[in-house]
Design an enzyme around this catalytic site. Structure first.
Site, mmCIF file in Angstrom:
data_model
loop_
_atom_site.group_PDB
_atom_site.id
_atom_site.type_symbol
_atom_site.label_atom_id
_atom_site.label_comp_id
_atom_site.label_asym_id
_atom_site.label_seq_id
_atom_site.Cartn_x
_atom_site.Cartn_y
_atom_site.Cartn_z
ATOM 1 N N LYS A 22 79.838 84.390 40.211
ATOM 2 C CA LYS A 22 79.950 84.083 38.771
ATOM 3 C C LYS A 22 78.608 84.244 38.054
ATOM 4 C CE LYS A 22 79.551 79.767 37.507
ATOM 5 N NZ LYS A 22 78.706 79.119 36.502
ATOM 6 N N ASN A 23 77.557 83.675 38.629
ATOM 7 C CA ASN A 23 76.288 83.658 37.900
ATOM 8 C C ASN A 23 75.617 85.026 37.843
ATOM 9 O OD1 ASN A 23 76.690 81.034 37.212
ATOM 10 N ND2 ASN A 23 75.373 80.178 38.812
ATOM 11 N N ARG A 93 76.994 78.229 28.301
ATOM 12 C CA ARG A 93 75.575 78.416 27.986
ATOM 13 C C ARG A 93 75.139 79.848 28.261
ATOM 14 N NH1 ARG A 93 71.935 74.554 27.829
ATOM 15 N NH2 ARG A 93 70.477 75.939 28.869
ATOM 16 N N CYS A 117 73.603 69.645 28.559
ATOM 17 C CA CYS A 117 74.929 69.733 29.154
ATOM 18 C C CYS A 117 75.067 68.635 30.182
ATOM 19 C CB CYS A 117 75.179 71.108 29.745
ATOM 20 S SG CYS A 117 74.304 71.359 31.251
ATOM 21 N N ARG A 122 68.611 71.096 29.110
ATOM 22 C CA ARG A 122 68.341 72.430 29.667
ATOM 23 C C ARG A 122 67.586 73.294 28.657
ATOM 24 N NH1 ARG A 122 73.725 74.238 32.761
ATOM 25 N NH2 ARG A 122 72.385 75.922 33.497
ATOM 26 N N PRO A 123 66.268 73.092 28.613
ATOM 27 C CA PRO A 123 65.471 73.846 27.646
ATOM 28 C C PRO A 123 65.498 75.344 27.918
ATOM 29 C CG PRO A 123 64.046 72.675 29.197
ATOM 30 C CD PRO A 123 65.449 72.255 29.503
ATOM 31 N N ILE A 124 65.226 76.148 26.880
ATOM 32 C CA ILE A 124 65.123 77.601 27.110
ATOM 33 C C ILE A 124 63.784 78.135 26.598
ATOM 34 C CG2 ILE A 124 67.629 78.031 27.168
ATOM 35 C CD1 ILE A 124 67.241 79.348 24.389
ATOM 36 N N ASP A 125 62.785 77.239 26.597
ATOM 37 C CA ASP A 125 61.468 77.634 26.099
ATOM 38 C C ASP A 125 60.878 78.837 26.848
ATOM 39 O OD1 ASP A 125 61.522 75.481 28.128
ATOM 40 O OD2 ASP A 125 59.354 75.799 28.180
ATOM 41 N N GLN A 126 61.167 78.946 28.141
ATOM 42 C CA GLN A 126 60.582 80.055 28.920
ATOM 43 C C GLN A 126 61.209 81.398 28.539
ATOM 44 O OE1 GLN A 126 57.825 79.491 30.923
ATOM 45 N NE2 GLN A 126 58.094 77.528 29.881
ATOM 46 N N ASP A 305 73.146 73.931 43.119
ATOM 47 C CA ASP A 305 74.601 74.089 42.940
ATOM 48 C C ASP A 305 75.387 73.708 44.196
ATOM 49 O OD1 ASP A 305 74.075 74.924 40.396
ATOM 50 O OD2 ASP A 305 74.409 77.052 40.774
ATOM 51 N N ILE A 327 65.903 70.004 40.518
ATOM 52 C CA ILE A 327 66.050 71.031 39.470
ATOM 53 C C ILE A 327 66.590 70.429 38.160
ATOM 54 C CG2 ILE A 327 67.033 73.308 38.899
ATOM 55 C CD1 ILE A 327 65.329 73.490 41.408
ATOM 56 N N ARG A 397 86.093 76.744 35.641
ATOM 57 C CA ARG A 397 85.032 77.585 35.063
ATOM 58 C C ARG A 397 84.408 78.491 36.105
ATOM 59 N NH1 ARG A 397 81.203 74.304 31.007
ATOM 60 N NH2 ARG A 397 80.268 76.369 31.074
HETATM 61 C C1 EPZ Z 1 71.281 78.892 36.520
HETATM 62 O O1 EPZ Z 1 71.104 78.092 35.372
HETATM 63 C C2 EPZ Z 1 72.725 78.757 36.912
HETATM 64 N N1 EPZ Z 1 73.563 79.197 35.811
HETATM 65 C C3 EPZ Z 1 73.038 77.326 37.288
HETATM 66 O O2 EPZ Z 1 74.353 77.303 37.780
HETATM 67 C C4 EPZ Z 1 72.104 76.875 38.391
HETATM 68 O O3 EPZ Z 1 72.302 75.503 38.643
HETATM 69 C C5 EPZ Z 1 70.642 77.104 37.985
HETATM 70 O O4 EPZ Z 1 70.448 78.489 37.590
HETATM 71 C C6 EPZ Z 1 69.643 76.797 39.082
HETATM 72 O O5 EPZ Z 1 69.875 77.619 40.192
HETATM 73 C C7 EPZ Z 1 73.766 80.483 35.605
HETATM 74 O O6 EPZ Z 1 73.283 81.344 36.323
HETATM 75 C C8 EPZ Z 1 74.657 80.861 34.486
HETATM 76 P P1 EPZ Z 1 67.214 77.610 35.396
HETATM 77 P P2 EPZ Z 1 69.807 78.253 34.479
HETATM 78 O O7 EPZ Z 1 66.744 78.228 34.140
HETATM 79 O O8 EPZ Z 1 69.386 79.675 34.496
HETATM 80 C C9 EPZ Z 1 64.081 74.376 33.685
HETATM 81 C C10 EPZ Z 1 76.527 76.433 38.121
HETATM 82 O O9 EPZ Z 1 77.045 75.360 38.538
HETATM 83 N N2 EPZ Z 1 63.877 75.313 32.562
HETATM 84 O O10 EPZ Z 1 66.905 78.270 36.693
HETATM 85 O O11 EPZ Z 1 70.066 77.629 33.161
HETATM 86 C C11 EPZ Z 1 65.474 73.773 33.706
HETATM 87 O O12 EPZ Z 1 65.553 72.638 32.867
HETATM 88 C C12 EPZ Z 1 75.308 76.403 37.237
HETATM 89 O O13 EPZ Z 1 77.003 77.553 38.376
HETATM 90 C C13 EPZ Z 1 62.907 75.060 31.611
HETATM 91 O O14 EPZ Z 1 62.208 74.040 31.661
HETATM 92 O O15 EPZ Z 1 68.776 77.374 35.299
HETATM 93 C C14 EPZ Z 1 65.642 73.437 35.168
HETATM 94 O O16 EPZ Z 1 65.000 72.224 35.449
HETATM 95 C C15 EPZ Z 1 74.958 75.134 36.612
HETATM 96 N N3 EPZ Z 1 62.725 75.965 30.588
HETATM 97 C C16 EPZ Z 1 64.891 74.563 35.873
HETATM 98 O O17 EPZ Z 1 64.013 75.111 34.885
HETATM 99 C C17 EPZ Z 1 63.445 77.111 30.495
HETATM 100 O O18 EPZ Z 1 63.229 77.907 29.574
HETATM 101 C C18 EPZ Z 1 65.764 75.673 36.440
HETATM 102 O O19 EPZ Z 1 66.690 76.116 35.450
HETATM 103 C C19 EPZ Z 1 64.437 77.371 31.471
HETATM 104 C C20 EPZ Z 1 64.628 76.445 32.495
#
Ligand code: EPZ
Length: 430
Positions: A22-23, A93, A117, A122-126, A305, A327, A397
């Site tokens: 899925k991801n 998202r 969520c 879940r910030p997206i600053d990066q 996950d 995480i 989902r």
């Molecule tokens: C992906 O989410 C997956 N979703 C998630 O799967 C999965 O849990 C996660 O990666 C971790 O492996 C999809 O691929 C659609 P991250 P993502 O950015 O990309 C922090 C599921 O059940 N962060 O790797 O959103 C964040 O808060 C789901 O299938 C920032 O601080 O996760 C977290 O602590 C749920 N700033 C860490 O990084 C940012 O800009 C990792 O998040 C981005 C992230």
């Protein structure tokens, strides 16, 4: 409202086929709009998040043709709108992947800012830091992220946190940004590699995906391709833990065993036998599970996950285990539900201390999110008596025909919508 009703206590036995990841698929579908030629994507999981993203993609004007359950054709030449509707981002998202894809292709994207969520903030600053480094102006106006550039250019970007989403989003935009981009501290998950392979098959020049430095040489344009998505390591891992928790013997097929190493290692530590084949893994649990400790980490560490699934297995293992979530801050919401089934779990900060009990007992519980929902189903399969899991919309989902696949392994599980169906199930299973 749909629910699962489960009669537990039956060891799962047999073979099950795993769907596409899925991801990986969510990002690949978004990336597919980056050319005006037709893309064919195969091994697509038929799950709700994918179907919503396909709607979002046709919502901006692309032509989306579902060839069959697992194959879709996408043509992005007719895109008329670079602004994604809030309705979609509210539901998934991952529609934020359209930011990187649209920005790369049209140098302009507007996507509503996703909120927090169920698993935490879940910030997206990066992601935004990366787009800015590539030359985009990024503003947040009326709840939407607006990213615009006259011209994008390659850049040297260091991610402050290892983020799957930011790595993929930046990789997509950079694929069409002239010059060289070096992305450091990148995520190494198998789906990051899959997206890079997909983009490369469209003509991109991306090297190093799967390591923490990704090098991208921007190309002028991308072209058509046919691509098959990798198997879903989390769906596979979920069935592996379902085998473990029920004392079963299950072979998961259509997997890449290398992607399952962290899960396999933990299953062996808790007393399961795991046999690896070329594209399958067999899990046998012939005695009571043993305790262990586990901490979630970015790949190749133990996946967040898969955290709820191992917690369920440890809740009936001999001894005390500690599960640490590093995480997401809010991923133990299901622990209270599990305690209603007789588990003994204390959550302190980002750790759960689990005193293994002899058995769980069926109860009515509610799925708080996708993976926790699947874990509660595993708990129901392992428990004595009847379990009802509410809010299975979360499970749908991300798991294709979850109940059908479990039934093929001998589970007594049904999707029900009313009291009459629940009574019918109870009468049938006795
Ligand atoms: C992906 O989410 C997956 N979703 C998630 O799967 C999965 O849990 C996660 O990666 C971790 O492996 C999809 O691929 C659609 P991250 P993502 O950015 O990309 C922090 C599921 O059940 N962060 O790797 O959103 C964040 O808060 C789901 O299938 C920032 O601080 O996760 C977290 O602590 C749920 N700033 C860490 O990084 C940012 O800009 C990792 O998040 C981005 C992230």
């Amino acid at each position: 409202m749909e629910q699962y009703i489960i009669k537990g206590g039956i060891p799962l036995v047999g073979e099950v086929d795993i769907a596409g990841a899925k991801n990986a698929a969510l990002a690949i579908l978004a990336a597919a709009i980056m050319t005006d030629e037709t893309i064919v994507i195969d091994n697509l999981p038929d799950v709700r998040d994918i179907n919503v993203l396909l709607e979002a993609i046709s919502g901006i004007g692309a032509i989306v043709t579902r060839v069959n359950r697992s194959t879709v054709k996408i043509n992005g030449s007719t895109i008329s709108d670079v602004s994604v509707d809030y309705e979609y981002i509210k539901k998934i998202r991952a529609s934020y992947y359209l930011l990187g894809a649209l920005l790369g292709k049209y140098k302009h994207a507007e996507v509503p800012l996703p909120g927090g969520c169920n698993i935490g903030s879940r910030p997206i600053d990066q992601h935004l830091k990366g787009f800015k480094a590539l030359g985009a102006d990024v503003d947040i106006l009326h709840g939407s992220i607006i990213a615009k550039a006259e011209n994008l250019h390659g850049s040297h970007i260091y991610l402050d946190v290892v983020s799957v989403g930011a790595t993929i989003n930046i990789m997509m935009a950079a694929a069409l940004a002239p010059g060289r981009t070096i992305l450091e501290n990148a995520a190494k998950e198998p789906h990051v590699v899959d997206v890079a392979n997909f983009l490369n098959s469209m003509g991109a020049n991306i090297k190093g995906a799967g390591t923490d430095v990704i090098r991208i040489k921007g190309v002028e344009k991308l072209h058509k391709t046919e691509y098959s998505i990798i198997p879903d390591q989390i769906e596979a891992g979920t069935f592996m833990f379902a085998a473990a928790a029920t004392g079963g013997d299950v072979t998961v097929r259509n997997v890449i065993p290398k992607h399952l190493e962290a899960t396999t290692a933990k299953l062996q530590e808790i007393g399961c036998e795991v046999e690896e084949f070329d594209d399958a893994v067999r899990v046998r649990a012939s005695r009571r599970l043993r305790r262990t400790n586990v901490k979630t980490l970015p790949y190749p560490g133990y996946p967040t996950d898969m955290q709820p699934q191992i917690t369920v297995a440890l809740s009936i293992a001999k001894g005390t285990s500690i599960v640490t979530e590093s995480i997401f801050e809010n991923r133990f919401k299901y622990a209270d539900e599990l305690c209603r089934m007789g588990a003994s779990i204390k959550v302190k900060g980002n750790s759960a201390i689990i005193d293994g009990v002899e058995k769980l007992t069926g109860a009515r519980v509610s799925a708080p999110d996708l993976r926790a929902g699947a874990a509660l189903v595993i708990a129901g399969l392992a428990a004595e008596g009847i379990t009802i899991v509410d809010d299975i919309v979360y499970i749908q989902r991300g798991y294709e025909d979850f109940e059908g696949k479990l039934r093929s392994l001998g589970a007594e599980i049904e999707k029900v919508t009313c009291e009459k169906e629940i009574q019918k199930f109870r009468l049938r299973v006795g």
